[in-house]
Design a protein around this motif. Structure first.
Motif, PDB file in Angstrom:
ATOM      1  N   ALA A  99       0.835  -1.206   0.000  1.00 16.81           N
ATOM      2  CA  ALA A  99       0.000   0.000   0.000  1.00 16.81           C
ATOM      3  C   ALA A  99       0.866   1.252   0.000  1.00 16.81           C
ATOM      4  N   HIS A 100       1.895   1.260   0.826  1.00 19.12           N
ATOM      5  CA  HIS A 100       2.793   2.418   0.873  1.00 19.12           C
ATOM      6  C   HIS A 100       3.469   2.640  -0.481  1.00 19.12           C
ATOM      7  N   LEU A 101       3.950   1.570  -1.073  1.00 17.80           N
ATOM      8  CA  LEU A 101       4.642   1.701  -2.358  1.00 17.80           C
ATOM      9  C   LEU A 101       3.706   2.162  -3.473  1.00 17.80           C
ATOM     10  N   VAL A 102       2.499   1.647  -3.477  1.00 14.97           N
ATOM     11  CA  VAL A 102       1.544   1.993  -4.527  1.00 14.97           C
ATOM     12  C   VAL A 102       1.006   3.408  -4.336  1.00 14.97           C
ATOM     13  N   GLN A 103       0.737   3.793  -3.092  1.00 17.57           N
ATOM     14  CA  GLN A 103       0.160   5.106  -2.833  1.00 17.57           C
ATOM     15  C   GLN A 103       1.208   6.204  -2.755  1.00 17.57           C
ATOM     16  N   GLY A 104       2.422   5.840  -2.386  1.00 12.93           N
ATOM     17  CA  GLY A 104       3.434   6.858  -2.144  1.00 12.93           C
ATOM     18  C   GLY A 104       4.335   7.185  -3.314  1.00 12.93           C
ATOM     19  N   THR A 105       4.213   6.445  -4.396  1.00  8.09           N
ATOM     20  CA  THR A 105       5.083   6.704  -5.533  1.00  8.09           C
ATOM     21  C   THR A 105       4.278   6.762  -6.814  1.00  8.09           C
ATOM     22  N   THR A 106       4.895   7.307  -7.829  1.00  7.37           N
ATOM     23  CA  THR A 106       4.276   7.318  -9.141  1.00  7.37           C
ATOM     24  C   THR A 106       4.780   6.100  -9.894  1.00  7.37           C
ATOM     25  N   LEU A 107       3.867   5.171 -10.140  1.00 11.65           N
ATOM     26  CA  LEU A 107       4.231   3.948 -10.840  1.00 11.65           C
ATOM     27  C   LEU A 107       4.070   4.135 -12.338  1.00 11.65           C
ATOM     28  N   THR A 108       4.974   3.549 -13.078  1.00  5.48           N
ATOM     29  CA  THR A 108       4.857   3.588 -14.534  1.00  5.48           C
ATOM     30  C   THR A 108       3.795   2.583 -14.967  1.00  5.48           C
ATOM     31  N   ARG A 109       3.368   2.703 -16.179  1.00  5.53           N
ATOM     32  CA  ARG A 109       2.391   1.757 -16.731  1.00  5.53           C
ATOM     33  C   ARG A 109       2.950   0.335 -16.672  1.00  5.53           C
ATOM     34  N   GLU A 110       4.236   0.186 -16.995  1.00  4.07           N
ATOM     35  CA  GLU A 110       4.875  -1.131 -16.983  1.00  4.07           C
ATOM     36  C   GLU A 110       4.905  -1.718 -15.576  1.00  4.07           C
ATOM     37  N   LEU A 112       2.787  -1.027 -13.121  1.00  2.00           N
ATOM     38  CA  LEU A 112       1.414  -1.410 -12.778  1.00  2.00           C
ATOM     39  C   LEU A 112       1.037  -2.735 -13.432  1.00  2.00           C
ATOM     40  N   LEU A 113       1.399  -2.908 -14.695  1.00  2.00           N
ATOM     41  CA  LEU A 113       1.106  -4.171 -15.381  1.00  2.00           C
ATOM     42  C   LEU A 113       1.827  -5.340 -14.709  1.00  2.00           C
ATOM     43  N   GLU A 114       3.058  -5.140 -14.301  1.00  2.00           N
ATOM     44  CA  GLU A 114       3.821  -6.191 -13.628  1.00  2.00           C
ATOM     45  C   GLU A 114       3.194  -6.536 -12.277  1.00  2.00           C
ATOM     46  N   LEU A 115       2.762  -5.538 -11.538  1.00  2.00           N
ATOM     47  CA  LEU A 115       2.096  -5.793 -10.254  1.00  2.00           C
ATOM     48  C   LEU A 115       0.807  -6.583 -10.462  1.00  2.00           C
ATOM     49  N   LYS A 116       0.041  -6.216 -11.463  1.00  2.00           N
ATOM     50  CA  LYS A 116      -1.196  -6.946 -11.754  1.00  2.00           C
ATOM     51  C   LYS A 116      -0.888  -8.399 -12.128  1.00  2.00           C
ATOM     52  N   ARG A 117       0.151  -8.604 -12.911  1.00  2.00           N
ATOM     53  CA  ARG A 117       0.544  -9.953 -13.306  1.00  2.00           C
ATOM     54  C   ARG A 117       0.931 -10.777 -12.080  1.00  2.00           C
ATOM     55  N   LEU A 118       1.687 -10.178 -11.183  1.00  2.00           N
ATOM     56  CA  LEU A 118       2.107 -10.882  -9.973  1.00  2.00           C
ATOM     57  C   LEU A 118       0.917 -11.250  -9.091  1.00  2.00           C
ATOM     58  N   ILE A 119      -0.052 -10.357  -9.007  1.00  2.00           N
ATOM     59  CA  ILE A 119      -1.247 -10.633  -8.210  1.00  2.00           C
ATOM     60  C   ILE A 119      -2.050 -11.773  -8.842  1.00  2.00           C
ATOM     61  N   ARG A 120      -2.190 -11.765 -10.170  1.00  2.00           N
ATOM     62  CA  ARG A 120      -2.900 -12.863 -10.846  1.00  2.00           C
ATOM     63  C   ARG A 120      -2.202 -14.202 -10.585  1.00  2.00           C
ATOM     64  N   GLU A 121      -0.865 -14.207 -10.640  1.00  2.00           N
ATOM     65  CA  GLU A 121      -0.120 -15.441 -10.364  1.00  2.00           C
ATOM     66  C   GLU A 121      -0.340 -15.906  -8.929  1.00  2.00           C
ATOM     67  N   ALA A 122      -0.334 -14.976  -7.993  1.00  2.00           N
ATOM     68  CA  ALA A 122      -0.558 -15.329  -6.589  1.00  2.00           C
ATOM     69  C   ALA A 122      -1.967 -15.901  -6.401  1.00  2.00           C
ATOM     70  N   GLU A 123      -2.941 -15.324  -7.083  1.00  2.00           N
ATOM     71  CA  GLU A 123      -4.307 -15.834  -7.000  1.00  2.00           C
ATOM     72  C   GLU A 123      -4.393 -17.250  -7.557  1.00  2.00           C
ATOM     73  N   ARG A 124      -3.706 -17.508  -8.683  1.00  2.00           N
ATOM     74  CA  ARG A 124      -3.698 -18.857  -9.276  1.00  2.00           C
ATOM     75  C   ARG A 124      -3.057 -19.867  -8.334  1.00  2.00           C
ATOM     76  N   ARG A 125      -1.944 -19.481  -7.721  1.00  2.00           N
ATOM     77  CA  ARG A 125      -1.269 -20.389  -6.774  1.00  2.00           C
ATOM     78  C   ARG A 125      -2.165 -20.697  -5.573  1.00  2.00           C
TER      79      ARG A 125
END
Length: 132
Positions: A99-110, A112-125
């Motif tokens: 939460a701190h990293l996502v709210q406290g910094t400006t993330l690039t599009r890339e 954000l896409l990588e974070l979403k990919r990691l979350i999808r993988e965690a959900e699959r596992r």
């Protein structure tokens, strides 16, 4: 077999970075590359500590000076440091850290896409673990 790094000191990290960047180096080569006024025996002591901890190896061939090479990868150190942060600062929960990293910094599009990919993988596992 290398041991998982738990908490390398800043001095140990400094030397590990040199070994990762340049590959195996002799004591004098490490001392030259430190790039600041640091005693030769201090460098030697730190290298020996890395060897004792199983994070580096000392290789001796013939009459050539011994060379030191890293036995652990940079990713292992990053993982260990992040695990410590999560445990010490966030009481074992990754949510405050993310939460701190996502709210406290400006993330690039890339990023954000990588974070979403990691979350999808965690959900699959997690789903695979629940089904198994």
């Amino acid at each position: 077999m290398s041991r998982k790094p738990t908490n390398p000191t800043p001095g140990e990290l400094e030397l590990l970075k040199l070994l990762w960047e340049h590959g195996p180096l002799s004591l004098s080569e490490v001392h030259e590359r430190v790039g600041r006024d640091l005693g030769y025996t201090t460098v030697q002591t730190r290298l020996n500590r890395l060897v004792e901890k199983g994070w580096a190896q000392r290789m001796k061939r013939g009459r050539q000076p011994a060379r030191y090479g890293a036995l652990i990868a940079p990713e292992q150190v990053v993982e260990a440091q992040l695990d410590l942060i999560v445990e010490r600062v966030a009481r074992g929960s990754v949510v405050p850290l993310v939460a701190h990293l996502v709210q406290g910094t400006t993330l690039t599009r890339e990023e954000l896409l990588e974070l979403k990919r990691l979350i999808r993988e965690a959900e699959r596992r997690q789903q695979a673990g629940e089904e198994g």
